[in-house]
Design a protein around this motif. Sequence first.
Motif, PDB file in Angstrom:
ATOM      1  N   SER A 102     -13.687   6.250   1.970  1.00  0.00           N
ATOM      2  CA  SER A 102     -14.499   5.293   2.724  1.00  0.00           C
ATOM      3  C   SER A 102     -13.704   4.073   3.189  1.00  0.00           C
ATOM      4  O   SER A 102     -14.270   3.167   3.798  1.00  0.00           O
ATOM      5  N   GLU A 103     -12.391   4.024   2.892  1.00  0.00           N
ATOM      6  CA  GLU A 103     -11.524   2.960   3.394  1.00  0.00           C
ATOM      7  C   GLU A 103     -10.251   3.582   3.956  1.00  0.00           C
ATOM      8  O   GLU A 103      -9.945   4.751   3.690  1.00  0.00           O
ATOM      9  N   GLU A 104      -9.497   2.796   4.703  1.00  0.00           N
ATOM     10  CA  GLU A 104      -8.266   3.296   5.307  1.00  0.00           C
ATOM     11  C   GLU A 104      -7.096   3.167   4.329  1.00  0.00           C
ATOM     12  O   GLU A 104      -6.904   2.119   3.709  1.00  0.00           O
ATOM     13  N   PHE A 105      -6.352   4.256   4.202  1.00  0.00           N
ATOM     14  CA  PHE A 105      -5.127   4.271   3.407  1.00  0.00           C
ATOM     15  C   PHE A 105      -4.027   4.932   4.232  1.00  0.00           C
ATOM     16  O   PHE A 105      -4.303   5.703   5.165  1.00  0.00           O
ATOM     17  N   ASP A 106      -2.782   4.652   3.856  1.00  0.00           N
ATOM     18  CA  ASP A 106      -1.662   5.335   4.505  1.00  0.00           C
ATOM     19  C   ASP A 106      -1.573   6.780   4.033  1.00  0.00           C
ATOM     20  O   ASP A 106      -1.288   7.685   4.814  1.00  0.00           O
ATOM     21  N   ARG A 107      -1.774   6.976   2.747  1.00  0.00           N
ATOM     22  CA  ARG A 107      -1.822   8.325   2.190  1.00  0.00           C
ATOM     23  C   ARG A 107      -2.608   8.292   0.894  1.00  0.00           C
ATOM     24  O   ARG A 107      -2.845   7.225   0.303  1.00  0.00           O
ATOM     25  N   ILE A 108      -2.996   9.478   0.448  1.00  0.00           N
ATOM     26  CA  ILE A 108      -3.788   9.640  -0.770  1.00  0.00           C
ATOM     27  C   ILE A 108      -3.128  10.720  -1.608  1.00  0.00           C
ATOM     28  O   ILE A 108      -2.655  11.737  -1.074  1.00  0.00           O
ATOM     29  N   ALA A 109      -3.100  10.523  -2.923  1.00  0.00           N
ATOM     30  CA  ALA A 109      -2.449  11.493  -3.807  1.00  0.00           C
ATOM     31  C   ALA A 109      -3.292  11.727  -5.048  1.00  0.00           C
ATOM     32  O   ALA A 109      -4.023  10.838  -5.503  1.00  0.00           O
ATOM     33  N   LEU A 110      -3.177  12.941  -5.588  1.00  0.00           N
ATOM     34  CA  LEU A 110      -3.788  13.288  -6.867  1.00  0.00           C
ATOM     35  C   LEU A 110      -2.714  13.362  -7.938  1.00  0.00           C
ATOM     36  O   LEU A 110      -1.586  13.802  -7.682  1.00  0.00           O
ATOM     37  N   PHE A 133      -2.736   4.677  -1.137  1.00  0.00           N
ATOM     38  CA  PHE A 133      -1.518   3.909  -0.874  1.00  0.00           C
ATOM     39  C   PHE A 133      -1.641   3.127   0.430  1.00  0.00           C
ATOM     40  O   PHE A 133      -2.200   3.619   1.421  1.00  0.00           O
ATOM     41  N   ARG A 134      -1.078   1.919   0.414  1.00  0.00           N
ATOM     42  CA  ARG A 134      -0.823   1.155   1.635  1.00  0.00           C
ATOM     43  C   ARG A 134       0.565   0.541   1.512  1.00  0.00           C
ATOM     44  O   ARG A 134       0.895  -0.049   0.474  1.00  0.00           O
ATOM     45  N   ASN A 135       1.361   0.707   2.553  1.00  0.00           N
ATOM     46  CA  ASN A 135       2.738   0.188   2.546  1.00  0.00           C
ATOM     47  C   ASN A 135       3.505   0.648   1.304  1.00  0.00           C
ATOM     48  O   ASN A 135       4.206  -0.131   0.644  1.00  0.00           O
ATOM     49  N   LYS A 136       3.331   1.921   0.983  1.00  0.00           N
ATOM     50  CA  LYS A 136       4.029   2.582  -0.120  1.00  0.00           C
ATOM     51  C   LYS A 136       3.640   2.055  -1.503  1.00  0.00           C
ATOM     52  O   LYS A 136       4.281   2.388  -2.503  1.00  0.00           O
ATOM     53  N   GLU A 137       2.595   1.249  -1.562  1.00  0.00           N
ATOM     54  CA  GLU A 137       2.131   0.717  -2.833  1.00  0.00           C
ATOM     55  C   GLU A 137       0.737   1.268  -3.153  1.00  0.00           C
ATOM     56  O   GLU A 137      -0.105   1.418  -2.264  1.00  0.00           O
ATOM     57  N   ILE A 138       0.517   1.558  -4.435  1.00  0.00           N
ATOM     58  CA  ILE A 138      -0.818   1.975  -4.865  1.00  0.00           C
ATOM     59  C   ILE A 138      -1.744   0.763  -4.854  1.00  0.00           C
ATOM     60  O   ILE A 138      -1.473  -0.250  -5.502  1.00  0.00           O
ATOM     61  N   VAL A 139      -2.838   0.881  -4.109  1.00  0.00           N
ATOM     62  CA  VAL A 139      -3.791  -0.231  -4.028  1.00  0.00           C
ATOM     63  C   VAL A 139      -5.144   0.118  -4.642  1.00  0.00           C
ATOM     64  O   VAL A 139      -5.999  -0.759  -4.803  1.00  0.00           O
ATOM     65  N   TYR A 140      -5.332   1.399  -4.975  1.00  0.00           N
ATOM     66  CA  TYR A 140      -6.602   1.792  -5.595  1.00  0.00           C
ATOM     67  C   TYR A 140      -6.392   3.066  -6.392  1.00  0.00           C
ATOM     68  O   TYR A 140      -5.690   3.985  -5.948  1.00  0.00           O
ATOM     69  N   THR A 141      -6.983   3.124  -7.581  1.00  0.00           N
ATOM     70  CA  THR A 141      -6.969   4.352  -8.380  1.00  0.00           C
ATOM     71  C   THR A 141      -8.347   4.586  -8.986  1.00  0.00           C
ATOM     72  O   THR A 141      -9.131   3.653  -9.192  1.00  0.00           O
ATOM     73  N   ASP A 142      -8.610   5.834  -9.262  1.00  0.00           N
ATOM     74  CA  ASP A 142      -9.823   6.210  -9.984  1.00  0.00           C
ATOM     75  C   ASP A 142      -9.580   7.589 -10.583  1.00  0.00           C
ATOM     76  O   ASP A 142      -8.549   8.226 -10.321  1.00  0.00           O
ATOM     77  N   CYS A 143     -10.525   8.063 -11.384  1.00  0.00           N
ATOM     78  CA  CYS A 143     -10.363   9.359 -12.036  1.00  0.00           C
ATOM     79  C   CYS A 143     -11.715  10.044 -12.142  1.00  0.00           C
ATOM     80  O   CYS A 143     -12.767   9.410 -12.022  1.00  0.00           O
ATOM     81  N   LEU A 144     -11.686  11.347 -12.352  1.00  0.00           N
ATOM     82  CA  LEU A 144     -12.898  12.064 -12.728  1.00  0.00           C
ATOM     83  C   LEU A 144     -13.246  11.681 -14.159  1.00  0.00           C
ATOM     84  O   LEU A 144     -12.373  11.665 -15.028  1.00  0.00           O
TER      85      LEU A 144
END
Length: 441
Positions: free
Chosen positions: A51-59, A123-134
């Motif tokens: 629901s927000e813009e990121f450069d990339r997303i990873a698991l 990620f934004r600008n190669k930095e993690i800006v948000y995390t969450d988990c199941l």
Amino acid sequence: MLPLFLLLVVSDGYASEVSAVQPLILTVSSLSRDTVSSVVPVDREVQIHVSEEFDRIALYDSNPQGQNREPIYVVGAEHDFIETNVSLGNPDFPQGWALNSQSDVAGVHVPGEHCLPVWVAGFRNKEIVYTDCLKIHPTWMQDSKLFIGNLDVRSLFIPGTHNSGCYKRGEKLSLRDTIGRYILTQDQSVWNQLVYGIRYLDFRIGYYPTKENSSITDDHESRFWINHDLIKVRPFAPVLGQIKKFLERTTNEVVIMDLHRFPIGFNMREERHAAFVSFLERELKDLAIPFTSSQLTLDKIWTTPGRLIISYGENSIAQTKDWLWPPIKQLWGNKATMEELEDFMSKIVSNDSLQNPDKGLWAAMAQLTPGPLELLFNPKGSLREMAHKVNPNLMRWCQRSHWWRKLRIVPTDFFLETDIVNLAINANVLKSHQDTRYDTD
């Protein structure tokens, strides 16, 4: 602990959506698929809602914050919904919440929400800006106790499952399971459902007599099975054992068990109902919450030993025992398309008479219904496919303020494909703050 965003919303007095500030949400697909490398179908693949813009997303398989972890899945963030090929599998529940945990002996079952080994990072600008988990939420009622204790049990938003005992037979999905396209409605055991945070369980019970001259009594546990309509699925007693164990392991969790119908073996046989009630009384009476038509808040329930509401689908039988509750009304639309289902659910929400606690407990059944043509002429159709259509939309619908405020029990198929537990936790805190127990606006 409640999310900080929720506390801020409560202090401000109102919220239009209960999860609008969660940038990434993890769910688990209801679908299964065949693979070239294995005869065993793959299921429980992780989904990411963005629901927000990121450069990339990873698991990741553990918390990526502050550590040089290698991702197990990476994707660009140009989509608002991502279906991955990473399977949740059957992770061990942490902090003593596995069904056969050794902590049973020590009595160590850590309350609160706990992460499973599936994490998402934005990620934004190669930095993690948000995390969450199941997460699992085995004690969410206890965790929210200070906020939701004043709510009447009939006004709660309760996350539930439909045909709760109709799940696969082993640790892995078998070909036999996939053949039962219109039988299986869940992919987690009842124990797992409760630990994830489900608090409404829906069962259809069949009675199967043993051979003549058998020494087994009418109320012996072997006679009672969980059915999907006319199809015999699994013995009821082991599932009942899972419910009992969960209630014994927790202190403030209130569970609703809806014995909704009796499709096999009970018709015109009151003695079999009597035998089943005798079995229930022997196994559950000490945990049962006595029926009352008066206001019954969670705070009041917590002053008593009862933690289980047992609704019996035959009202004449329910009236014979003070610890049985009358039938729960399941509101079915019997709709074949998403547009029809949304319209039906919207009419439920708009029905002010349902907000009256005197109406008792009721459930909005958020399922598509297969018709005869679907069953006969769609060889790839299944309840999994139908749930896959419904579940992401149901999440969006329930985030609307006039929906979560007015819905009560919401049973789902393949519930991990929704965020229904988190929605319920947040919605109930907001309901309590806004005192909407008897709201009819």
